[in-house]
Design a protein around this motif. Sequence first.
Motif, PDB file in Angstrom:
ATOM      1  N   GLY A  53       2.950  -6.765   9.862  1.00 41.18           N
ATOM      2  CA  GLY A  53       2.053  -5.773  10.324  1.00 41.18           C
ATOM      3  C   GLY A  53       1.164  -5.442   9.267  1.00 41.18           C
ATOM      4  O   GLY A  53       0.559  -4.153   9.581  1.00 41.18           O
ATOM      5  N   VAL A  54       1.118  -5.821   8.028  1.00 36.15           N
ATOM      6  CA  VAL A  54       0.072  -5.141   6.972  1.00 36.15           C
ATOM      7  C   VAL A  54      -0.743  -6.312   6.998  1.00 36.15           C
ATOM      8  O   VAL A  54      -0.840  -7.465   7.042  1.00 36.15           O
ATOM      9  CB  VAL A  54       0.835  -5.196   5.731  1.00 36.15           C
ATOM     10  CG1 VAL A  54       0.048  -4.772   4.435  1.00 36.15           C
ATOM     11  CG2 VAL A  54       1.919  -4.091   5.715  1.00 36.15           C
ATOM     12  N   SER A  55      -2.350  -5.763   6.497  1.00 36.16           N
ATOM     13  CA  SER A  55      -3.143  -6.637   6.244  1.00 36.16           C
ATOM     14  C   SER A  55      -3.890  -5.966   4.996  1.00 36.16           C
ATOM     15  O   SER A  55      -3.426  -4.981   4.516  1.00 36.16           O
ATOM     16  CB  SER A  55      -4.180  -6.681   7.424  1.00 36.16           C
ATOM     17  OG  SER A  55      -4.821  -5.314   7.435  1.00 36.16           O
ATOM     18  N   ASN A  97     -22.377   1.147  -4.972  1.00 36.62           N
ATOM     19  CA  ASN A  97     -22.521   2.435  -5.728  1.00 36.62           C
ATOM     20  C   ASN A  97     -21.399   2.616  -6.248  1.00 36.62           C
ATOM     21  O   ASN A  97     -20.245   1.611  -6.370  1.00 36.62           O
ATOM     22  CB  ASN A  97     -22.735   3.591  -4.735  1.00 36.62           C
ATOM     23  CG  ASN A  97     -21.937   3.839  -3.481  1.00 36.62           C
ATOM     24  OD1 ASN A  97     -20.720   3.653  -3.706  1.00 36.62           O
ATOM     25  ND2 ASN A  97     -22.366   4.140  -2.254  1.00 36.62           N
ATOM     26  N   GLY A  98     -20.749   3.656  -6.816  1.00 33.62           N
ATOM     27  CA  GLY A  98     -19.467   4.071  -7.665  1.00 33.62           C
ATOM     28  C   GLY A  98     -18.387   4.456  -6.751  1.00 33.62           C
ATOM     29  O   GLY A  98     -17.327   4.625  -7.362  1.00 33.62           O
ATOM     30  N   SER A  99     -18.483   4.229  -5.354  1.00 26.30           N
ATOM     31  CA  SER A  99     -17.314   4.471  -4.472  1.00 26.30           C
ATOM     32  C   SER A  99     -16.837   2.868  -3.885  1.00 26.30           C
ATOM     33  O   SER A  99     -18.060   2.226  -3.608  1.00 26.30           O
ATOM     34  CB  SER A  99     -17.723   5.180  -3.161  1.00 26.30           C
ATOM     35  OG  SER A  99     -18.061   6.425  -3.761  1.00 26.30           O
ATOM     36  N   PRO A 100     -15.524   2.684  -3.828  1.00 22.58           N
ATOM     37  CA  PRO A 100     -15.330   1.365  -3.257  1.00 22.58           C
ATOM     38  C   PRO A 100     -15.726   1.256  -1.820  1.00 22.58           C
ATOM     39  O   PRO A 100     -15.431   2.088  -1.200  1.00 22.58           O
ATOM     40  CB  PRO A 100     -13.719   1.343  -3.398  1.00 22.58           C
ATOM     41  CG  PRO A 100     -13.530   2.369  -4.281  1.00 22.58           C
ATOM     42  CD  PRO A 100     -14.554   3.584  -4.261  1.00 22.58           C
ATOM     43  N   GLN A 101     -16.248   0.037  -1.529  1.00 23.52           N
ATOM     44  CA  GLN A 101     -16.689  -0.336  -0.145  1.00 23.52           C
ATOM     45  C   GLN A 101     -15.972  -1.659   0.259  1.00 23.52           C
ATOM     46  O   GLN A 101     -16.146  -2.556  -0.437  1.00 23.52           O
ATOM     47  CB  GLN A 101     -18.192  -0.427   0.007  1.00 23.52           C
ATOM     48  CG  GLN A 101     -18.887   0.915  -0.465  1.00 23.52           C
ATOM     49  CD  GLN A 101     -20.239   0.860  -0.266  1.00 23.52           C
ATOM     50  OE1 GLN A 101     -20.828   0.502   0.514  1.00 23.52           O
ATOM     51  NE2 GLN A 101     -20.891   0.793  -1.756  1.00 23.52           N
ATOM     52  N   THR A 102     -15.444  -1.747   1.575  1.00 23.33           N
ATOM     53  CA  THR A 102     -14.867  -3.107   1.754  1.00 23.33           C
ATOM     54  C   THR A 102     -15.929  -4.032   2.201  1.00 23.33           C
ATOM     55  O   THR A 102     -16.857  -3.740   3.064  1.00 23.33           O
ATOM     56  CB  THR A 102     -14.227  -2.565   3.246  1.00 23.33           C
ATOM     57  OG1 THR A 102     -12.958  -1.586   3.005  1.00 23.33           O
ATOM     58  CG2 THR A 102     -13.496  -3.914   3.777  1.00 23.33           C
ATOM     59  N   ILE A 103     -15.633  -5.064   1.448  1.00 25.78           N
ATOM     60  CA  ILE A 103     -16.561  -6.428   1.771  1.00 25.78           C
ATOM     61  C   ILE A 103     -15.979  -7.453   2.556  1.00 25.78           C
ATOM     62  O   ILE A 103     -16.392  -8.215   3.096  1.00 25.78           O
ATOM     63  CB  ILE A 103     -16.973  -6.857   0.543  1.00 25.78           C
ATOM     64  CG1 ILE A 103     -16.089  -7.439  -0.304  1.00 25.78           C
ATOM     65  CG2 ILE A 103     -17.955  -5.952  -0.121  1.00 25.78           C
ATOM     66  CD1 ILE A 103     -16.530  -8.286  -1.561  1.00 25.78           C
ATOM     67  N   ILE A 104     -14.625  -7.370   2.524  1.00 27.40           N
ATOM     68  CA  ILE A 104     -13.656  -8.306   3.306  1.00 27.40           C
ATOM     69  C   ILE A 104     -12.623  -7.517   3.898  1.00 27.40           C
ATOM     70  O   ILE A 104     -11.922  -6.889   3.279  1.00 27.40           O
ATOM     71  CB  ILE A 104     -13.102  -9.700   2.449  1.00 27.40           C
ATOM     72  CG1 ILE A 104     -14.516 -10.467   1.786  1.00 27.40           C
ATOM     73  CG2 ILE A 104     -12.291 -10.742   3.203  1.00 27.40           C
ATOM     74  CD1 ILE A 104     -13.973 -11.470   0.656  1.00 27.40           C
ATOM     75  N   ASP A 105     -12.332  -7.747   5.285  1.00 21.30           N
ATOM     76  CA  ASP A 105     -11.386  -7.313   5.927  1.00 21.30           C
ATOM     77  C   ASP A 105     -10.309  -7.974   6.820  1.00 21.30           C
ATOM     78  O   ASP A 105     -10.538  -8.917   6.931  1.00 21.30           O
ATOM     79  CB  ASP A 105     -12.067  -5.868   6.861  1.00 21.30           C
ATOM     80  CG  ASP A 105     -11.223  -4.670   6.973  1.00 21.30           C
ATOM     81  OD1 ASP A 105      -9.860  -4.444   6.444  1.00 21.30           O
ATOM     82  OD2 ASP A 105     -11.259  -3.900   7.791  1.00 21.30           O
ATOM     83  N   ASN A 106      -9.126  -7.247   6.858  1.00 19.36           N
ATOM     84  CA  ASN A 106      -8.121  -7.938   7.906  1.00 19.36           C
ATOM     85  C   ASN A 106      -7.717  -9.274   7.516  1.00 19.36           C
ATOM     86  O   ASN A 106      -7.348 -10.189   7.927  1.00 19.36           O
ATOM     87  CB  ASN A 106      -8.628  -8.234   9.169  1.00 19.36           C
ATOM     88  CG  ASN A 106      -8.906  -6.845   9.803  1.00 19.36           C
ATOM     89  OD1 ASN A 106      -7.947  -6.060   9.538  1.00 19.36           O
ATOM     90  ND2 ASN A 106     -10.176  -6.702  10.546  1.00 19.36           N
ATOM     91  N   ILE A 107      -7.219  -9.301   5.995  1.00 17.61           N
ATOM     92  CA  ILE A 107      -6.682 -10.582   5.378  1.00 17.61           C
ATOM     93  C   ILE A 107      -5.323 -10.464   5.436  1.00 17.61           C
ATOM     94  O   ILE A 107      -4.454  -9.274   5.296  1.00 17.61           O
ATOM     95  CB  ILE A 107      -6.881 -10.494   3.781  1.00 17.61           C
ATOM     96  CG1 ILE A 107      -8.428 -10.467   3.531  1.00 17.61           C
ATOM     97  CG2 ILE A 107      -6.136 -11.646   3.178  1.00 17.61           C
ATOM     98  CD1 ILE A 107      -8.840 -10.292   2.119  1.00 17.61           C
ATOM     99  N   GLY A 108      -4.540 -11.594   5.996  1.00 19.79           N
ATOM    100  CA  GLY A 108      -3.161 -11.634   6.003  1.00 19.79           C
ATOM    101  C   GLY A 108      -2.400 -12.575   5.074  1.00 19.79           C
ATOM    102  O   GLY A 108      -3.012 -12.671   3.881  1.00 19.79           O
ATOM    103  N   GLY A 109      -1.495 -13.138   5.706  1.00 22.63           N
ATOM    104  CA  GLY A 109      -0.845 -14.417   5.040  1.00 22.63           C
ATOM    105  C   GLY A 109      -1.944 -15.544   4.811  1.00 22.63           C
ATOM    106  O   GLY A 109      -2.340 -16.071   5.946  1.00 22.63           O
ATOM    107  N   MET A 147      -8.365  -5.864  -4.499  1.00 21.34           N
ATOM    108  CA  MET A 147      -7.735  -6.005  -3.204  1.00 21.34           C
ATOM    109  C   MET A 147      -6.549  -5.090  -2.888  1.00 21.34           C
ATOM    110  O   MET A 147      -5.678  -4.952  -3.844  1.00 21.34           O
ATOM    111  CB  MET A 147      -7.040  -7.629  -3.419  1.00 21.34           C
ATOM    112  CG  MET A 147      -6.516  -7.826  -1.945  1.00 21.34           C
ATOM    113  SD  MET A 147      -5.636  -9.575  -2.099  1.00 21.34           S
ATOM    114  CE  MET A 147      -6.833 -10.373  -1.538  1.00 21.34           C
ATOM    115  N   ILE A 148      -6.661  -4.674  -1.788  1.00 23.15           N
ATOM    116  CA  ILE A 148      -5.711  -3.485  -1.453  1.00 23.15           C
ATOM    117  C   ILE A 148      -5.018  -3.710  -0.009  1.00 23.15           C
ATOM    118  O   ILE A 148      -5.475  -4.403   0.726  1.00 23.15           O
ATOM    119  CB  ILE A 148      -6.333  -2.101  -1.439  1.00 23.15           C
ATOM    120  CG1 ILE A 148      -7.253  -1.910  -0.342  1.00 23.15           C
ATOM    121  CG2 ILE A 148      -6.981  -1.740  -2.886  1.00 23.15           C
ATOM    122  CD1 ILE A 148      -7.718  -0.487  -0.003  1.00 23.15           C
ATOM    123  N   ASP A 149      -3.828  -3.256   0.026  1.00 23.34           N
ATOM    124  CA  ASP A 149      -3.201  -2.977   1.448  1.00 23.34           C
ATOM    125  C   ASP A 149      -3.763  -2.203   2.388  1.00 23.34           C
ATOM    126  O   ASP A 149      -4.282  -1.096   1.939  1.00 23.34           O
ATOM    127  CB  ASP A 149      -1.792  -2.668   1.334  1.00 23.34           C
ATOM    128  CG  ASP A 149      -0.771  -3.783   0.627  1.00 23.34           C
ATOM    129  OD1 ASP A 149      -1.580  -4.867   0.570  1.00 23.34           O
ATOM    130  OD2 ASP A 149       0.257  -3.404   0.483  1.00 23.34           O
TER     131      ASP A 149
END
Length: 150
Positions: A53-55, A97-109, A147-149
Amino acid sequence: MNLNLQSVAIMDIEPNSSAFDLSVNNPSDAGESVQVSTNNSKWINFSSAVLPGVSRSVRAELSGGAINGLDLTLTALSYSGTGAGTLGSSSGQVVLNGSPQTIIDNIGGAYTGEGVNNGYNLSYSLSVSDFTVLRSESKTLTVLFTMIDN
């Protein structure tokens, strides 16, 4: 038998994490705009094992300030390579910019394969955002990837 697969989140930049140059070139004729450059030499590789259930996502942010009048954009191009699994998808072009921005999303196993031509090719480009504040300068910037959950 006991089986224990731990969570895995490993990521690197290929072919290496060395610096590269982006430049703003002088126009060839009076009245023309400055010419900006692009760079597509870097790739993100990763291996990921997640809980049910985590990506995960990969985020990018700029460290070292900004250059007045210029935007640095980053696009993680579509996945390419020899990997397998739930490899996620590109979030498209982002202005760093100085704030984290998602560049790749919905990574699983998943795993991307290792090295150049595996994973997500990173496309960096400069664009002029405000001609009125452009000044002659050189600056070293760092792009931080995490890379974050989700």
